[in-house]
Scaffold this active site. Structure first.
Site, mmCIF file in Angstrom:
data_model
loop_
_atom_site.group_PDB
_atom_site.id
_atom_site.type_symbol
_atom_site.label_atom_id
_atom_site.label_comp_id
_atom_site.label_asym_id
_atom_site.label_seq_id
_atom_site.Cartn_x
_atom_site.Cartn_y
_atom_site.Cartn_z
ATOM 1 N N HIS A 95 -4.168 -1.180 -6.378
ATOM 2 C CA HIS A 95 -3.562 -0.063 -6.125
ATOM 3 C C HIS A 95 -4.184 0.765 -7.151
ATOM 4 O O HIS A 95 -5.154 0.584 -7.258
ATOM 5 C CB HIS A 95 -2.467 0.146 -6.619
ATOM 6 C CG HIS A 95 -1.519 -0.657 -7.549
ATOM 7 N ND1 HIS A 95 -0.900 -1.001 -7.762
ATOM 8 C CD2 HIS A 95 -1.887 0.222 -8.788
ATOM 9 C CE1 HIS A 95 -1.091 -1.561 -9.041
ATOM 10 N NE2 HIS A 95 -0.866 -1.283 -9.808
ATOM 11 N N ASP B 182 0.411 -1.278 0.531
ATOM 12 C CA ASP B 182 -0.094 -0.070 0.182
ATOM 13 C C ASP B 182 0.670 1.414 0.165
ATOM 14 O O ASP B 182 0.418 2.225 0.244
ATOM 15 C CB ASP B 182 -0.735 -0.103 0.971
ATOM 16 C CG ASP B 182 -2.127 -1.237 1.353
ATOM 17 O OD1 ASP B 182 -2.517 -1.230 0.574
ATOM 18 O OD2 ASP B 182 -1.417 -1.856 2.072
#
Length: 424
Positions: free
Chosen positions: A41, A13
């Site tokens: 993402h 992340d």
């Protein structure tokens, strides 16, 4: 062929999608090396938000051909669903620019069911997986009973192997909420649809042997690596530099740059040790301002200060030639910002650049911090390094020095595609 590899440096992340998207504008090829639809993402391009999971984000670039490599696991329904979503958002030719290695493995709904059962058995010591079936799929691969994408095209082989998988899991867990014949029926349609996407990876690369720029998009991150991460609280694939080379059969001498992507603070999803985690107002503020929720699971991310011990370890494994520091703007409103510089073990040993393998030891370390002054001004959208506040530049340069001088070449200052400082 010049190869650039983009890798996550923390627990995932970090914002790898944006730098990958930016670099893919000059790339001929963009390749995913490992992982499956557990990755996630977001890219914002021309005010359109794209969520990526199994597909390479190079699809946003109209001139970039994309490959899902041999080290990945592919949930076929998710592949087609994600591809359809991109096409609906205007990437009409995406289906003509995406290919799958015939050696990638198939992640079935069966694997997702088993994932949940295995997590339930662990109780309070659960790993905190995404529940997507990634671990069981890689387990089947390692045990030599998995189904490869290329085998889907052979109906008899496919059906025999899937029934065998189902029988094995039924023997282990009892009756499952899964109809293997129904799955076989669905794949009769998928088989026809998959034909134009499946390629021999080596033959595919030979077509692009003269490509001036190949981009490899890492999934997850180093601290989730099966060998080098915080085992067992990791994913089930090799997420570092070595994994990318192995999965895509890359020539190491052709690698021109290895870019580590690192947040200006630290986050983690799921269970496992997190020494610099802040279970207080600072962690809550990072979570709230940073909108820290997983793209794949929607789970709230745990938040903490930037960890130099972790990043030195990550650098030692992945050998970054440059870094992309992301989400600097999230720190804009902090009076002071802490950076973890050392771990102190229960016996008094002080660690600065090695990382304990034992998760129980990591849970017990005391963390030493240095405190740096905040900048208390808006950095969102800043595009020139000299336009950053002095204290923001000092923070960046401190991290750069402490990581042995690896240059922080890119700095993310917001969610938009052009919210990026490039330091040459």
């Amino acid at each position: 062929m010049g190869i650039t590899i983009v890798l996550g440096s923390q627990w995932g992340d970090e914002g790898k999608g944006k730098i990958t998207d930016m670099l893919s504008q000059q790339a001929t090829l963009c390749c995913r090396a490992a992982g499956g639809h557990n990755a996630g993402h977001t890219i914002v391009h021309e005010n359109i938000t794209y969520d990526f999971h199994i597909l390479p984000s190079g699809l946003v670039s109209p001139s970039c051909v994309n490959l899902i490599g041999a080290g990945t696991v592919v949930h076929v329904p998710s592949f087609f669903k994600e591809l359809a979503s991109l096409e609906e958002k205007g990437l009409k030719d995406a289906g003509k620019r995406i290919f799958i290695s015939d050696r990638a493995h198939v992640c079935f709904d069966l694997h997702s069911i088993v994932d949940g059962l295995e997590e339930a058995k662990l109780g309070g010591r659960k790993v905190g997986t995404t529940g997507k079936g990634i671990g069981p799929c890689y387990s089947d691969k390692a045990a030599r009973r998995g189904v490869r994408i290329g085998e889907v095209l052979d109906e008899a082989v496919f059906e025999r192997k899937l029934r065998s998988l189902h029988a094995g899991y039924t023997a282990r867990f009892g009756e499952l909420q899964y109809d293997v014949e129904e799955e076989i029926g669905r794949f009769k349609d998928y088989r026809k649809r998959l034909v134009p996407y499946i390629v021999d990876q080596l033959a595919f690369f030979k077509q692009y042997k003269d490509s001036p720029n190949t981009l490899v998009e890492g999934a997850n991150a180093l601290m989730l690596d099966l060998d080098h991460g915080t085992y067992p609280y990791v994913t089930s694939s090799s997420t570092g530099l070595g994994g990318a080379v192995q999965a895509l059969s890359l020539n190491p001498t052709s690698i021109t740059s290895v870019i580590g992507v690192v947040k200006a603070y630290t986050t983690r999803v799921g269970s496992g040790p997190f020494p610099s985690e802040q279970l207080n107002e600072y962690g809550d503020k990072l979570q709230s301002v940073g909108r820290e929720f997983g793209v794949t699971t929607g789970r709230r991310r745990r938040c903490g200060w930037f960890d130099l011990v972790l990043c030195r370890y990550s650098q030692a494994i992945n050998h970054y030639t440059a870094l992309n520091l992301t989400k600097l703007d999230i720190l804009d409103d902090f009076d002071e910002i802490k950076v973890a510089v050392a771990y102190v073990l229960p016996d008094g040993t002080r660690l600065t650049d090695t990382y304990p393998a034992d998760p129980e030891v990591l849970e017990k370390v005391k963390v030493e911090y240095v405190t740096l002054p905040g900048w208390k001004s808006n950095t969102m959208g800043v595009k020139k390094y000299e336009d950053l506040p002095a204290n923001a530049r000092a923070y960046i340069e401190y991290i750069e020095r402490e990581l042995g001088g690896v240059p922080i070449k890119w700095i993310g200052t917001g969610p938009a595609r052009d919210h990026m400082i490039c330091r040459e």
